[in-house]
Design a protein around this motif. Structure first.
Motif, PDB file in Angstrom:
ATOM      1  N   GLY A  62       0.904  -1.139  -0.224  1.00  0.00           N
ATOM      2  CA  GLY A  62      -0.016  -0.019   0.099  1.00  0.00           C
ATOM      3  C   GLY A  62       0.938   1.229   0.034  1.00  0.00           C
ATOM      4  N   GLN A  63       0.289   2.361  -0.206  1.00  0.00           N
ATOM      5  CA  GLN A  63       0.993   3.524  -0.289  1.00  0.00           C
ATOM      6  C   GLN A  63       1.518   3.887   1.110  1.00  0.00           C
ATOM      7  OE1 GLN A  63      -1.117   6.811  -2.115  1.00  0.00           O
ATOM      8  NE2 GLN A  63       0.528   8.309  -1.619  1.00  0.00           N
ATOM      9  N   ARG A  64       2.903   4.342   0.971  1.00  0.00           N
ATOM     10  CA  ARG A  64       3.521   4.736   2.227  1.00  0.00           C
ATOM     11  C   ARG A  64       3.216   6.060   2.996  1.00  0.00           C
ATOM     12  NH1 ARG A  64       9.194   2.747   1.277  1.00  0.00           N
ATOM     13  NH2 ARG A  64       8.794   1.587  -0.240  1.00  0.00           N
ATOM     14  N   SER A  65       3.186   6.230   4.040  1.00  0.00           N
ATOM     15  CA  SER A  65       2.981   7.615   4.792  1.00  0.00           C
ATOM     16  C   SER A  65       4.178   7.603   5.550  1.00  0.00           C
ATOM     17  CB  SER A  65       1.552   7.702   5.204  1.00  0.00           C
ATOM     18  OG  SER A  65       1.326   6.829   6.393  1.00  0.00           O
ATOM     19  N   THR A  66       4.614   8.801   5.741  1.00  0.00           N
ATOM     20  CA  THR A  66       5.983   8.946   6.522  1.00  0.00           C
ATOM     21  C   THR A  66       5.343   8.825   8.281  1.00  0.00           C
ATOM     22  OG1 THR A  66       6.729  10.708   5.378  1.00  0.00           O
ATOM     23  CG2 THR A  66       7.490  10.584   7.556  1.00  0.00           C
ATOM     24  N   HIS A  67       6.046   7.648   8.806  1.00  0.00           N
ATOM     25  CA  HIS A  67       5.670   7.365  10.138  1.00  0.00           C
ATOM     26  C   HIS A  67       6.715   8.241  11.089  1.00  0.00           C
ATOM     27  CE1 HIS A  67       4.325   4.824  13.345  1.00  0.00           C
ATOM     28  NE2 HIS A  67       5.379   4.578  13.677  1.00  0.00           N
ATOM     29  N   ARG A  68       6.131   8.845  12.099  1.00  0.00           N
ATOM     30  CA  ARG A  68       7.036   9.280  13.217  1.00  0.00           C
ATOM     31  C   ARG A  68       7.289   8.451  14.420  1.00  0.00           C
ATOM     32  NH1 ARG A  68      10.010  13.249  11.580  1.00  0.00           N
ATOM     33  NH2 ARG A  68      10.245  14.262  13.734  1.00  0.00           N
ATOM     34  N   LEU A  69       8.424   8.135  14.807  1.00  0.00           N
ATOM     35  CA  LEU A  69       8.498   7.375  15.750  1.00  0.00           C
ATOM     36  C   LEU A  69       8.440   7.811  16.988  1.00  0.00           C
ATOM     37  CD1 LEU A  69      11.663   5.091  14.258  1.00  0.00           C
ATOM     38  CD2 LEU A  69       9.253   4.318  14.426  1.00  0.00           C
ATOM     39  N   SER A  70       8.149   7.111  18.101  1.00  0.00           N
ATOM     40  CA  SER A  70       8.168   7.632  19.771  1.00  0.00           C
ATOM     41  C   SER A  70       9.636   7.769  20.079  1.00  0.00           C
ATOM     42  CB  SER A  70       7.148   7.042  20.427  1.00  0.00           C
ATOM     43  OG  SER A  70       7.985   5.611  20.743  1.00  0.00           O
ATOM     44  N   SER A 114       6.475  -3.309  19.256  1.00  0.00           N
ATOM     45  CA  SER A 114       4.952  -2.627  18.741  1.00  0.00           C
ATOM     46  C   SER A 114       4.931  -2.220  17.517  1.00  0.00           C
ATOM     47  CB  SER A 114       4.860  -1.287  19.831  1.00  0.00           C
ATOM     48  OG  SER A 114       5.532  -0.297  19.801  1.00  0.00           O
ATOM     49  N   GLU A 115       6.098  -1.900  16.894  1.00  0.00           N
ATOM     50  CA  GLU A 115       6.049  -1.552  15.408  1.00  0.00           C
ATOM     51  C   GLU A 115       6.091  -2.654  14.406  1.00  0.00           C
ATOM     52  OE1 GLU A 115       6.533   1.355  14.247  1.00  0.00           O
ATOM     53  OE2 GLU A 115       6.566   2.308  16.390  1.00  0.00           O
ATOM     54  N   ILE A 116       6.101  -4.158  14.864  1.00  0.00           N
ATOM     55  CA  ILE A 116       5.974  -5.101  14.121  1.00  0.00           C
ATOM     56  C   ILE A 116       4.939  -5.376  13.272  1.00  0.00           C
ATOM     57  CG2 ILE A 116       5.949  -7.786  14.098  1.00  0.00           C
ATOM     58  CD1 ILE A 116       7.855  -7.579  16.508  1.00  0.00           C
ATOM     59  N   PRO A 117       3.542  -4.956  13.691  1.00  0.00           N
ATOM     60  CA  PRO A 117       2.365  -5.039  12.622  1.00  0.00           C
ATOM     61  C   PRO A 117       2.698  -4.068  11.523  1.00  0.00           C
ATOM     62  CG  PRO A 117       1.572  -5.142  15.120  1.00  0.00           C
ATOM     63  CD  PRO A 117       3.158  -4.788  15.124  1.00  0.00           C
ATOM     64  N   ARG A 118       3.031  -2.788  11.997  1.00  0.00           N
ATOM     65  CA  ARG A 118       3.184  -1.811  10.703  1.00  0.00           C
ATOM     66  C   ARG A 118       4.243  -2.246   9.808  1.00  0.00           C
ATOM     67  NH1 ARG A 118       6.607   2.116   9.812  1.00  0.00           N
ATOM     68  NH2 ARG A 118       7.558   2.117  11.877  1.00  0.00           N
ATOM     69  N   LEU A 119       5.453  -2.832  10.329  1.00  0.00           N
ATOM     70  CA  LEU A 119       6.561  -3.471   9.548  1.00  0.00           C
ATOM     71  C   LEU A 119       5.983  -4.587   8.522  1.00  0.00           C
ATOM     72  CD1 LEU A 119       9.399  -3.066  11.926  1.00  0.00           C
ATOM     73  CD2 LEU A 119       8.994  -1.519  10.160  1.00  0.00           C
ATOM     74  N   ARG A 120       5.199  -5.403   9.314  1.00  0.00           N
ATOM     75  CA  ARG A 120       4.828  -6.508   8.466  1.00  0.00           C
ATOM     76  C   ARG A 120       4.134  -5.997   7.404  1.00  0.00           C
ATOM     77  NH1 ARG A 120       2.008 -10.749  11.861  1.00  0.00           N
ATOM     78  NH2 ARG A 120       1.789 -11.975   9.823  1.00  0.00           N
ATOM     79  N   ALA A 121       3.089  -4.989   7.397  1.00  0.00           N
ATOM     80  CA  ALA A 121       2.373  -4.698   6.371  1.00  0.00           C
ATOM     81  C   ALA A 121       3.184  -4.224   4.976  1.00  0.00           C
ATOM     82  CB  ALA A 121       1.250  -3.725   7.112  1.00  0.00           C
ATOM     83  N   HIS A 122       4.278  -3.439   5.469  1.00  0.00           N
ATOM     84  CA  HIS A 122       5.198  -3.028   4.314  1.00  0.00           C
ATOM     85  C   HIS A 122       5.745  -3.596   3.525  1.00  0.00           C
ATOM     86  CE1 HIS A 122       4.550   1.308   6.243  1.00  0.00           C
ATOM     87  NE2 HIS A 122       3.483   0.985   5.606  1.00  0.00           N
ATOM     88  N   VAL A 123       6.074  -5.057   3.998  1.00  0.00           N
ATOM     89  CA  VAL A 123       6.917  -6.255   3.344  1.00  0.00           C
ATOM     90  C   VAL A 123       5.994  -6.334   2.128  1.00  0.00           C
ATOM     91  CG1 VAL A 123       7.769  -8.529   3.201  1.00  0.00           C
ATOM     92  CG2 VAL A 123       7.857  -6.926   5.252  1.00  0.00           C
ATOM     93  N   ALA A 124       6.989  -6.648   0.755  1.00  0.00           N
ATOM     94  CA  ALA A 124       6.450  -7.000  -0.268  1.00  0.00           C
ATOM     95  C   ALA A 124       5.646  -8.358  -0.353  1.00  0.00           C
ATOM     96  CB  ALA A 124       7.470  -6.978  -1.402  1.00  0.00           C
ATOM     97  N   GLU A 125       4.592  -8.428  -1.086  1.00  0.00           N
ATOM     98  CA  GLU A 125       3.728  -9.687  -1.100  1.00  0.00           C
ATOM     99  C   GLU A 125       4.559 -10.788  -1.848  1.00  0.00           C
ATOM    100  OE1 GLU A 125       0.119  -8.642  -2.817  1.00  0.00           O
ATOM    101  OE2 GLU A 125      -0.848  -7.691  -0.983  1.00  0.00           O
ATOM    102  N   HIS A 126       5.357 -10.416  -2.797  1.00  0.00           N
ATOM    103  CA  HIS A 126       5.861 -11.249  -3.790  1.00  0.00           C
ATOM    104  C   HIS A 126       7.342 -10.809  -3.726  1.00  0.00           C
ATOM    105  CE1 HIS A 126       1.942 -12.555  -4.967  1.00  0.00           C
ATOM    106  NE2 HIS A 126       1.657 -11.202  -5.329  1.00  0.00           N
ATOM    107  N   GLN A 127       8.201 -11.799  -2.876  1.00  0.00           N
ATOM    108  CA  GLN A 127       9.560 -11.218  -3.009  1.00  0.00           C
ATOM    109  C   GLN A 127      10.149 -12.719  -3.051  1.00  0.00           C
ATOM    110  OE1 GLN A 127      10.526  -9.218   0.706  1.00  0.00           O
ATOM    111  NE2 GLN A 127      12.496  -8.662  -0.099  1.00  0.00           N
ATOM    112  N   SER A 128      11.413 -12.345  -3.837  1.00  0.00           N
ATOM    113  CA  SER A 128      12.161 -13.619  -4.417  1.00  0.00           C
ATOM    114  C   SER A 128      12.746 -14.248  -3.069  1.00  0.00           C
ATOM    115  CB  SER A 128      13.417 -13.296  -5.277  1.00  0.00           C
ATOM    116  OG  SER A 128      14.265 -12.294  -4.513  1.00  0.00           O
ATOM    117  N   ARG A 129      12.726 -15.849  -3.412  1.00  0.00           N
ATOM    118  CA  ARG A 129      13.142 -16.822  -2.381  1.00  0.00           C
ATOM    119  C   ARG A 129      14.678 -16.860  -2.127  1.00  0.00           C
ATOM    120  NH1 ARG A 129       9.398 -20.241  -0.507  1.00  0.00           N
ATOM    121  NH2 ARG A 129       7.673 -20.382  -1.607  1.00  0.00           N
ATOM    122  N   PHE A 130      15.032 -17.002  -1.112  1.00  0.00           N
ATOM    123  CA  PHE A 130      16.507 -17.175  -0.694  1.00  0.00           C
ATOM    124  C   PHE A 130      17.278 -18.212  -1.586  1.00  0.00           C
ATOM    125  CE2 PHE A 130      20.212 -18.872   1.317  1.00  0.00           C
ATOM    126  CZ  PHE A 130      21.096 -17.669   1.449  1.00  0.00           C
TER     127      PHE A 130
END
Length: 482
Positions: free
Chosen positions: A4-12, A216-232
């Motif tokens: 999805g489109q990124r928005s600038t996220h301000r960290l605490s 606490s940032e894990i859910p947001r980081l998981r949402a920004h990972v590419a759906e189709h990324q090459s395998r190792f």
């Protein structure tokens, strides 16, 4: 492509602090290696400086190989805890245990000590790799804001410097007091076992705080990972490394860091010898020098936001590094020249000068390393634009490879130089000939600084400024919205 489109996220402030606090683990391990390890094996166990440095260099070569592996694996990991956090947490206990064993070998022959040193250095560094690379890559993921990246990596550098500044004097005071039998006090072999337990406890605590403070940032980081990324795969890993090196800015920073790291490795070999035998300081006197570092760290944290807003990253890096080179060299050169008014080794006045020098270095150091890491993070954005997927792990792994590969060469070179100038093993204070002490200072100061200055020239090839980064993020947002 992002989901999805990124928005600038301000960290605490808490998240940035927890991310930075994890760097204390690496600072503790680095202090153990840079200040204690070669001295312990060379001066306490009686292994030649060349043999010790070769064993450490071999460990670095193995470590350099694992860096891209750790980076690519964490790039492609998919867990409920995200890509980076499992690697960060699971590295803690193996790191602490192997560090203890490294400093507590059984009674062996000189050759067997070299093997023990090599094996456990590999294990310590491998455990650190699987923390360090995902941790750096996590920083590039946490925020894509141009200025906040510098601030966040400043926290990382601040805690790394703070950890080193406090760990060494606490080690000296708690475990290595100067006595008539042990002067310098690091010759006391019995102190290394409780000291290594102390170091391991700090490492585990720092990593756990980092994990808990950023999860606490894990859910947001998981949402920004590419759906189709090459395998190792090994072939894919080499292809990703080759793609990274096609980026001009990446090459400029990579090779500039290689030269600087080579010098830091040589100087790291010489530093404990410089403190005792060039400057003539006891461990008790040396514990005061970090006080200047602590003041400098506070000043640096106050300066970094202003520097980030006022100057761009490339002039900040080059200017701060040049000032650091001058600051480090001035007292060494004055001592080498035998200037009449310059204070005598071991004097209180000289100690005050070294404290001021440490203050200046500690003020500039966090600015340099925060800027470098922030530049690498910006390169990950440009690289995503070029290849279509996020590869923070590979970018930072290749960066770590540069550091470790050149450190291995610097370690070998530094050890050879110690043997070349015929530095005596097990030397007590005042027993080292004056000509050997002079050569020690010349190598640690002006001789190696020529190489560092060459690295600054390479940094001129970096071409991502504030405007270019804004263009990159706009194009990535445009792609994400399609």
């Amino acid at each position: 492509m992002s989901t999805g489109q990124r928005s600038t996220h301000r960290l605490s402030l808490g998240t940035m602090s927890a991310f930075g606090f994890g760097a204390i683990s690496e600072a503790t391990k680095n202090a153990a290696f840079n200040t204690f390890l070669l001295f312990y094996y060379n001066q306490v166990l009686g292994v030649s400086a060349t043999g010790t440095s070769i064993a450490l260099a071999i460990a670095l070569i193995f470590d350099a190989i694992t860096d891209p592996l750790a980076g690519s694996l964490s790039d492609k990991a998919r867990t409920r805890w995200g890509r980076r956090h499992p690697f960060i947490l699971f590295a803690a206990f193996p790191l602490a245990i192997t560090l203890y064993l490294l400093f507590n070998p059984p009674e062996l022959t000189e050759t067997a000590y070299m093997v023990w040193l090599g094996v456990f250095s590999v294990l310590v560094r491998t455990a650190m790799t699987f923390y360090h690379i995902p941790h750096l890559a996590l920083g590039a993921e946490l925020t894509d804001d141009y200025n906040q990246r510098s601030t966040m990596y400043a926290f990382n550098t601040f805690f790394a410097a703070l950890g080193g500044a406090l760990f060494i004097p606490f080690s000296y005071r708690l475990f290595f007091p100067t006595t008539a039998e042990f002067n310098p006090a690091l010759l006391n072999q019995a102190a290394y076992s409780p000291w290594a337990i102390f170091a391991g406890g700090i490492i585990i605590f720092a990593i756990v705080v980092c994990f808990l403070g950023t999860k606490s940032e894990i859910p947001r980081l998981r949402a920004h990972v590419a759906e189709h990324q090459s395998r190792f795969s090994a072939g894919q890993l080499f292809a990703e490394l080759a793609a990274a090196f096609r980026n001009r800015s990446y090459r400029a920073i990579f090779f500039g860091m290689m030269l600087s790291t080579f010098v830091l490795a040589v100087e790291g070999i010489f530093n404990p010898f410089m403190g005792f035998h060039f400057w003539g300081m006891t461990t008790e006197q040396l514990t005061y020098i970090p006080l200047g570092s602590l003041v400098g760290l506070v000043l640096s944290m106050l300066l970094i936001p202003w520097v980030t807003r006022t100057f761009d990253k490339k002039p900040t890096l080059i200017g701060s590094a040049a000032l650091t080179i001058i600051n480090v060299n001035v007292p060494i050169v004055l001592s080498l020249m035998g200037v009449s008014w310059f204070p005598e080794p071991g004097s209180t006045t000289l100690l005050f000068i070294l404290i001021i020098s440490a203050l200046v270095t500690a003020t500039l150091g966090p600015i340099i390393f925060a800027t470098l890491n922030s530049m690498f993070a910006d390169i990950t954005d440009e690289h995503e634009l070029e290849v279509g997927e996020r590869r923070e792990g590979v970018i930072f792994a290749a960066r770590a490879f540069a550091v470790k590969a050149t450190s291995s060469m610097g370690l070998i070179f530094g050890g050879i130089l110690l043997d070349y100038i015929q530095f005596p093993r097990g030397a007590m204070m005042g027993e080292v000939p004056a000509d050997i002490s002079w050569q020690l200072g010349f190598i640690a100061g002006p001789a190696t600084s020529v190489i560092t200055l060459t690295g600054l020239i390479l940094y001129l090839g970096y071409r991502i400024d504030r405007n270019r980064h804004a263009e990159i993020m706009a194009e990535l947002d445009s792609r994400a919205g399609q």
